[in-house]
Design a protein around this motif. Structure first.
Motif, PDB file in Angstrom:
ATOM      1  N   SER A  32      36.225  19.742  80.727  1.00 13.68           N
ATOM      2  CA  SER A  32      35.201  20.232  80.988  1.00 13.68           C
ATOM      3  C   SER A  32      33.488  19.805  81.310  1.00 13.68           C
ATOM      4  O   SER A  32      32.681  19.215  82.205  1.00 13.68           O
ATOM      5  N   ALA A  33      33.950  18.600  80.023  1.00 12.87           N
ATOM      6  CA  ALA A  33      32.440  17.159  79.687  1.00 12.87           C
ATOM      7  C   ALA A  33      32.611  16.871  81.006  1.00 12.87           C
ATOM      8  O   ALA A  33      31.921  16.393  81.409  1.00 12.87           O
ATOM      9  N   LEU A  34      34.057  15.392  81.267  1.00  9.95           N
ATOM     10  CA  LEU A  34      33.990  14.761  81.910  1.00  9.95           C
ATOM     11  C   LEU A  34      33.983  15.529  83.505  1.00  9.95           C
ATOM     12  O   LEU A  34      33.270  14.648  83.652  1.00  9.95           O
ATOM     13  N   SER A  35      34.186  16.834  83.871  1.00  7.47           N
ATOM     14  CA  SER A  35      34.214  17.565  84.772  1.00  7.47           C
ATOM     15  C   SER A  35      32.395  16.780  85.611  1.00  7.47           C
ATOM     16  O   SER A  35      31.529  16.778  86.165  1.00  7.47           O
ATOM     17  N   VAL A  36      31.887  17.262  84.412  1.00 11.42           N
ATOM     18  CA  VAL A  36      30.517  17.187  84.643  1.00 11.42           C
ATOM     19  C   VAL A  36      29.383  15.829  84.685  1.00 11.42           C
ATOM     20  O   VAL A  36      29.658  15.617  85.527  1.00 11.42           O
ATOM     21  N   ILE A  37      30.195  14.714  84.254  1.00 14.77           N
ATOM     22  CA  ILE A  37      29.940  13.435  83.916  1.00 14.77           C
ATOM     23  C   ILE A  37      30.526  12.879  85.228  1.00 14.77           C
ATOM     24  O   ILE A  37      28.986  12.527  85.846  1.00 14.77           O
ATOM     25  N   VAL A  57      29.922  24.172  88.430  1.00 15.64           N
ATOM     26  CA  VAL A  57      29.263  23.263  87.755  1.00 15.64           C
ATOM     27  C   VAL A  57      29.338  23.839  86.274  1.00 15.64           C
ATOM     28  O   VAL A  57      28.354  23.260  85.196  1.00 15.64           O
ATOM     29  N   ALA A  58      27.634  24.635  86.404  1.00 15.95           N
ATOM     30  CA  ALA A  58      27.085  26.043  85.962  1.00 15.95           C
ATOM     31  C   ALA A  58      28.007  26.168  84.570  1.00 15.95           C
ATOM     32  O   ALA A  58      28.531  25.631  83.884  1.00 15.95           O
ATOM     33  N   ARG A  59      29.369  26.718  85.487  1.00 12.97           N
ATOM     34  CA  ARG A  59      30.378  27.049  84.247  1.00 12.97           C
ATOM     35  C   ARG A  59      31.419  26.440  83.707  1.00 12.97           C
ATOM     36  O   ARG A  59      31.421  26.079  82.567  1.00 12.97           O
ATOM     37  N   SER A  60      31.331  25.261  83.987  1.00 15.75           N
ATOM     38  CA  SER A  60      32.179  23.560  83.443  1.00 15.75           C
ATOM     39  C   SER A  60      31.114  23.636  82.316  1.00 15.75           C
ATOM     40  O   SER A  60      31.577  23.232  81.500  1.00 15.75           O
ATOM     41  N   LYS A  81      43.823  14.673  82.895  1.00 15.67           N
ATOM     42  CA  LYS A  81      45.082  14.837  82.059  1.00 15.67           C
ATOM     43  C   LYS A  81      44.129  14.754  80.683  1.00 15.67           C
ATOM     44  O   LYS A  81      44.956  16.087  79.869  1.00 15.67           O
ATOM     45  N   THR A  82      42.906  14.607  80.953  1.00 19.44           N
ATOM     46  CA  THR A  82      42.565  15.047  79.771  1.00 19.44           C
ATOM     47  C   THR A  82      42.691  17.044  79.686  1.00 19.44           C
ATOM     48  O   THR A  82      42.533  17.854  78.534  1.00 19.44           O
ATOM     49  N   MET A  83      42.207  17.654  80.714  1.00 23.00           N
ATOM     50  CA  MET A  83      42.527  18.571  80.872  1.00 23.00           C
ATOM     51  C   MET A  83      43.782  19.213  80.826  1.00 23.00           C
ATOM     52  O   MET A  83      44.292  20.599  80.505  1.00 23.00           O
ATOM     53  N   PHE A  84      44.761  18.869  81.958  1.00 21.37           N
ATOM     54  CA  PHE A  84      46.121  19.781  81.874  1.00 21.37           C
ATOM     55  C   PHE A  84      47.557  19.149  81.075  1.00 21.37           C
ATOM     56  O   PHE A  84      47.723  19.988  81.245  1.00 21.37           O
ATOM     57  N   ALA A  85      47.168  17.799  80.724  1.00 17.34           N
ATOM     58  CA  ALA A  85      48.056  17.167  80.036  1.00 17.34           C
ATOM     59  C   ALA A  85      47.618  17.494  78.702  1.00 17.34           C
ATOM     60  O   ALA A  85      48.937  18.010  78.416  1.00 17.34           O
ATOM     61  N   GLN A  86      46.399  17.472  78.549  1.00 22.62           N
ATOM     62  CA  GLN A  86      45.982  17.999  76.996  1.00 22.62           C
ATOM     63  C   GLN A  86      46.104  19.301  76.904  1.00 22.62           C
ATOM     64  O   GLN A  86      46.034  19.451  75.858  1.00 22.62           O
ATOM     65  N   LEU A  87      46.119  19.785  77.576  1.00 23.57           N
ATOM     66  CA  LEU A  87      44.623  21.347  77.654  1.00 23.57           C
ATOM     67  C   LEU A  87      43.739  21.278  77.033  1.00 23.57           C
ATOM     68  O   LEU A  87      43.652  22.195  76.142  1.00 23.57           O
ATOM     69  N   ASN A  88      43.016  20.250  76.533  1.00 18.13           N
ATOM     70  CA  ASN A  88      41.702  20.709  76.338  1.00 18.13           C
ATOM     71  C   ASN A  88      40.651  20.539  77.677  1.00 18.13           C
ATOM     72  O   ASN A  88      40.193  19.806  78.163  1.00 18.13           O
ATOM     73  N   PHE A  89      40.334  22.049  77.119  1.00 16.82           N
ATOM     74  CA  PHE A  89      39.298  21.949  78.675  1.00 16.82           C
ATOM     75  C   PHE A  89      38.032  22.355  78.245  1.00 16.82           C
ATOM     76  O   PHE A  89      37.514  22.473  79.175  1.00 16.82           O
ATOM     77  N   GLY A  90      38.399  22.096  77.053  1.00 12.18           N
ATOM     78  CA  GLY A  90      36.101  21.942  76.516  1.00 12.18           C
ATOM     79  C   GLY A  90      35.863  20.597  77.001  1.00 12.18           C
ATOM     80  O   GLY A  90      35.048  19.900  78.195  1.00 12.18           O
ATOM     81  N   ALA A  91      36.912  19.298  76.376  1.00 13.26           N
ATOM     82  CA  ALA A  91      36.154  17.569  76.856  1.00 13.26           C
ATOM     83  C   ALA A  91      37.073  18.023  78.153  1.00 13.26           C
ATOM     84  O   ALA A  91      35.922  17.036  78.790  1.00 13.26           O
TER      85      ALA A  91
END
Length: 440
Positions: free
Chosen positions: A409-414, A39-42, A397-407
């Protein structure tokens, strides 16, 4: 008191005091590695604009870097193009182009003053000359932020001057020189630290709120129905009847079925052309046509909730059945002697004695329902038109389809924060219930 005895008592107190910490230390380490660290890494990744489909943002950059391959491959060509333009120009345009070339060399010289750029320049130049790939270890070089800002601002002014010469028809091939200056500018890799921008964006992102609403709606309906049906099944299998062991084993079959498999099974049963369950609902008049289940928002939401209830109700029933086994039969016998009806025994004995078990079952099931992914992904994919998209699917979808790891990760934290809030609510209720029991 003897000083020796006093020191001995102090050593014993010290060892006893810290023995408990030593015993739980391995558990704390495991919790940190398995739960806290991811979680801290995300959260740390969510502070950066990391996009794997953009080479300039494929990693976390806190300062400016230079793409040595692009820089070395561009600068020499740019010098040659400007020299050719100066030779073919006449009058004041020749002097302007020469001054531009001198400014470009000055900016390149300032950049080459960076020790890491100076060290790698000849190596990269030789690799490009030999038509060999530039390894990752040489490709990106971190440079001083102020140097990068000064060089980029200088290149911006040079580009404006080249556009002016182009408008005066003073350049023979203006697009070449302008394009090379832009390529020089694009060789800089900007810092992609953006702080809490992802979270600010998602606070106003309608899709995120819709996915959160879909997840909440799914969790509330599925868990509520499963609790009622699970309690009924638990009461049933707790009664003595012939074949009770077989019934108990058969009830667990849906729960033992892998979620992806059960999702595929229900997708065939919901099919608008040949789905038997869709045909039954149509014949009963519950839906107007067989295609409604997978093509409308209400139909698709009903489909995923029904499939989840079918699969997970046995889990609730199993937990509640275990709780029923702890209630002494003497309580029911005493109540029956006093003339209590079945409903009175249920509401006065069964439900109060099952309260802690029900809360634990609800806790586990709510957490499991809120992070639902595989069932919806297999059954509807989040459709139609994202009407059944859960927050976990949106993050995927944000992380693996769009490859937007920053966004992503933010959704994972949410998602983690939502689950943490749910846990705190249930733990607070469970804690007050335990305290009340001890006080009683």
């Amino acid at each position: 008191m003897n000083p020796g005895n006093k020191n001995k008592a102090r050593r014993n107190w010290f060892s006893e005091k810290h023995a408990g910490y030593y015993l739980v230390l391995p558990a704390f380490i495991m919790i940190f590695l398995i739960a806290v660290w991811p979680v801290a890494r995300s959260f740390w990744i969510s502070l950066y604009d990391v996009r794997l489909n953009d080479p300039a943002k494929s990693a976390m950059h806190n300062s400016y870097s230079i793409d040595m391959e692009r820089y070395v491959g561009t600068i020499n060509v740019l010098f040659n193009v400007l020299d050719n333009e100066a030779r073919s120009a006449a009058g004041t345009a020749k002097e302007d182009i020469r001054r531009i070339a001198a400014d470009v060399k000055q900016l390149a010289g300032k950049l080459n003053e960076e020790s890491i750029v100076k060290e790698r320049y000849d190596q990269v130049d030789q690799l490009l000359y030999d038509f060999k790939p530039v390894p990752d270890a040489l490709k990106y070089a971190e440079i001083d932020n102020q140097t990068a800002v000064d060089v980029r601002s200088g290149l911006t002014r040079i580009e404006e001057r080249l556009h002016q010469l182009k408008s005066q028809d003073a350049l023979k091939r203006p697009d070449d020189s302008i394009g090379l200056v832009k390529a020089f500018q694009s060789s800089f890799v900007e810092p992609n630290f953006i702080g809490l921008e992802h979270y600010r964006y998602f606070l106003t992102d309608r899709r995120m709120w819709d996915s959160l609403a879909n997840t909440t709606l799914f969790s509330v309906f599925s868990v509520s129905i499963e609790l009622v049906l699970g309690l009924m099944i638990a009461l049933l299998i707790n009664q003595p009847f012939k074949g009770r062991g077989l019934a108990r084993a058969a009830i667990l079959i849906p729960w033992a079925t892998p979620t992806a498999i059960s999702g595929m099974i229900w997708s065939y049963m919901y099919d608008g052309q040949s789905g038997i369950f869709a045909k039954w609902l149509t014949d009963l008049g519950i839906i107007s046509d067989m295609g409604m289940l997978m093509s409308t928002k209400s139909g698709a939401l009903f489909a995923v909730i029904f499939a989840d209830v079918w699969k997970t109700t046995p889990f609730i029933a199993l937990l509640l059945f275990a709780g029923l086994q702890t209630i002494p039969d003497s309580l029911y016998e005493a109540a029956q002697v006093d003339g209590a009806t079945k409903w009175q025994r249920f509401f006065r004995i069964t439900l109060p004695m099952l309260k802690s078990t029900i809360l634990v079952a609800l806790l586990f099931r709510t957490l499991d329902a809120f992070r639902v992914f595989d069932l919806i992904y297999v059954l509807t994919g989040g459709g139609p038109a994202n009407s059944t998209e859960s927050i976990s699917i949106y993050a995927y979808k944000t992380m693996f389809a769009q490859l937007n790891f920053g966004a992503g990760s933010a959704l994972s934290v949410i998602v983690f924060l939502c689950i943490a809030i749910i846990c705190m609510i249930y733990v607070k209720i469970l804690g007050s219930d335990i305290i009340a029991k001890r006080g009683g």
